[in-house]
Motif scaffolding. Structure first.
Motif, mmCIF file in Angstrom:
data_model
loop_
_atom_site.group_PDB
_atom_site.id
_atom_site.type_symbol
_atom_site.label_atom_id
_atom_site.label_comp_id
_atom_site.label_asym_id
_atom_site.label_seq_id
_atom_site.Cartn_x
_atom_site.Cartn_y
_atom_site.Cartn_z
ATOM 1 N N ASP A 120 0.870 -1.121 -0.060
ATOM 2 C CA ASP A 120 -0.405 0.039 0.091
ATOM 3 C C ASP A 120 0.959 0.820 0.554
ATOM 4 O OD1 ASP A 120 1.035 -0.511 2.144
ATOM 5 O OD2 ASP A 120 -1.104 -0.538 3.456
ATOM 6 N N HIS A 121 2.095 1.053 -0.770
ATOM 7 C CA HIS A 121 2.971 2.333 0.232
ATOM 8 C C HIS A 121 3.941 2.359 -0.987
ATOM 9 C CE1 HIS A 121 3.658 6.402 1.914
ATOM 10 N NE2 HIS A 121 4.501 6.210 1.637
ATOM 11 N N ALA A 122 4.809 3.352 -1.503
ATOM 12 C CA ALA A 122 6.169 3.536 -2.458
ATOM 13 C C ALA A 122 6.927 4.862 -1.646
ATOM 14 C CB ALA A 122 5.497 3.904 -3.615
ATOM 15 N N TYR A 123 8.339 3.272 -1.278
ATOM 16 C CA TYR A 123 9.553 4.729 -0.209
ATOM 17 C C TYR A 123 10.226 5.216 -1.526
ATOM 18 C CZ TYR A 123 6.672 2.726 3.135
ATOM 19 O OH TYR A 123 6.066 1.956 4.329
ATOM 20 N N ARG A 124 9.967 6.110 -2.154
ATOM 21 C CA ARG A 124 11.348 6.444 -2.680
ATOM 22 C C ARG A 124 12.464 6.733 -2.524
ATOM 23 N NH1 ARG A 124 8.875 9.278 -5.408
ATOM 24 N NH2 ARG A 124 8.113 8.103 -7.921
ATOM 25 N N LEU A 125 13.683 5.920 -2.711
ATOM 26 C CA LEU A 125 15.089 6.291 -1.986
ATOM 27 C C LEU A 125 16.124 7.888 -2.670
ATOM 28 C CD1 LEU A 125 16.364 2.482 -2.405
ATOM 29 C CD2 LEU A 125 15.294 3.674 -0.447
ATOM 30 N N PRO A 126 16.794 8.053 -1.606
ATOM 31 C CA PRO A 126 17.200 8.619 -2.784
ATOM 32 C C PRO A 126 18.199 9.038 -4.275
ATOM 33 C CG PRO A 126 17.769 9.353 -0.133
ATOM 34 C CD PRO A 126 16.612 7.340 -1.263
#
Length: 392
Positions: A309-315
């Motif tokens: 349910d979620h996307a975590y964008r990496l730097p």
């Protein structure tokens, strides 16, 4: 303060050791076996090289202590004396047998003498490596010592022109020759270690450790104030007797042990990249690997972690990103610890370092271990599953 290249003190120490060996041999065993042949000649040569090896090995160990991070200047000096005598004697005896076989009744040549001295240099190099309990260092020592012995042996005959007159039985030429032989062995030993090193720790803080290095030739190198450690920081009273270790796991070097600052961040275990700065006690050291510092922006593409349910964008560019309840990527799911895992970039490759229960594609990653990961891999931290995807 600018430091001398490490080969300079190593060469000087070798020269000093060779000269002291000459003085000791000249007053004890130099004429032993001169009038004999066969076994007596082998015995005389073994006695000469054994006596010569003792101060030579001791001087090289003292130099290694002074220019490195092994601790006090006299560390291991007494321990190495008897092995040096035995190794030197063994090398000399074998060399004399080999020398006699090659000579076969003919006058000795410079090349033949050089090959005989090669065994002495190889023996000393092996001894210094095993003294540090490192097979890799011993092998490099064998190569460097053999090269130094051969070089010194080639030069040895050049000094027969030195004489005190008609009554001189070769004392001056032997003195110069043994001094140059020791210098050549010390020079080649250090040059070989420096050329073949792949990772090392270098002191940068102004003070007793500035410019000193410890070449990492074992998979585990202990660090602390006690002389029992491989890296012995006895000058710094704020360092624990046993502070921790640099260990190699899965192609990566890690710091593990008590809290230290790595690039300004407190950690008990962290994978290291070339150029990372470790503050241990009151002194700072730089971890280096051959090839120079690897920049974190060498990842060719940007990535994201995707849960149900979620996307975590990496730097776009990073050295490390922690995953967990209190991490850079915050995960509140059941079973996730405050600092559960860490993403790290090394040589353009992404790695996952596990602190808590972690698996990649269903395969468990042991706590404290790291694993290379690729787009499409499924990472499980506690009860949450994350897919590593390219950010298109």
């Amino acid at each position: 303060m600018k430091q001398l290249p490490s080969w300079v003190p190593a060469t000087l120490a070798g020269a000093l050791g060779g000269f002291l060996g000459f003085l000791l041999a000249e007053n004890t065993v130099v004429n032993l076996g001169d009038q004999g042949n066969g076994f007596s000649l082998v015995l005389g040569t073994a006695a000469l090289t054994g006596v010569l090896s003792v101060p030579l090995a001791a001087a090289l160990v003292a130099a290694e202590n002074l220019i490195g991070l092994r601790g006090r200047w006299n560390r291991d000096l007494t321990r190495i004396l008897l092995p040096a005598l035995l190794v030197g004697a063994g090398a000399g005896g074998i060399a004399q047998v080999f020398y006699g076989w090659m000579q076969n009744g003919q006058p000795p040549t410079r090349f033949m003498r050089a090959l005989a001295w090669t065994l002495l240099g190889a023996g000393v190099g092996l001894l210094l490596g095993f003294n540090d309990r490192s097979v890799k260092k011993a092998f490099r020592g064998l190569l460097g010592g053999a090269a130094g012995g051969f070089l010194g042996g080639l030069l040895f005959d050049s000094f027969t022109v030195f004489s005190l007159g008609d009554g001189d039985t070769g004392t001056v030429s032997r003195g110069v020759g043994f001094t140059v032989l020791g210098a050549a062995i010390g020079f080649m030993l250090q040059i070989t270690q420096d050329l073949l090193k792949s990772a090392w720790l270098l002191g940068t803080t102004t003070g007793p450790y500035e410019g000193k290095q410890y070449i990492l030739t074992k998979n585990r190198v202990t660090v602390g104030r006690s002389d029992a450690n491989d890296v012995a920081l006895y000058h710094d009273k704020t360092v624990a007797l046993q502070s921790g270790a640099l260990s190699r796991e899965g192609g990566l070097w890690f710091w593990e042990g008590q809290d230290v600052l790595v690039n300004g961040q407190t950690t008990q275990k962290k994978a290291l990249q070339s150029g990372d700065r470790l503050r241990i006690g009151q002194n700072e050291f730089v971890f280096q690997e051959k090839g120079g510092k690897v920049k974190s922006d060498q990842l060719e593409e940007q990535y994201l972690l995707h849960s149900n349910d979620h996307a975590y964008r990496l730097p776009a560019s990073f050295t490390s990103v922690t995953l967990g309840r209190q991490g850079d990527v915050k995960l509140a799911e059941q079973g996730v610890q405050d600092r559960h895992a860490e993403l790290q970039v090394k040589n353009g490759q992404l790695y996952l370092l596990a602190f808590g229960a972690t698996s990649v594609n269903g395969q468990t990653v042991l706590k404290g271990s790291s694993q290379a990961i690729e787009p499409g891999d499924i990472i499980q931290l506690g009860q949450v599953e994350l897919a590593l995807l390219k950010d298109r």
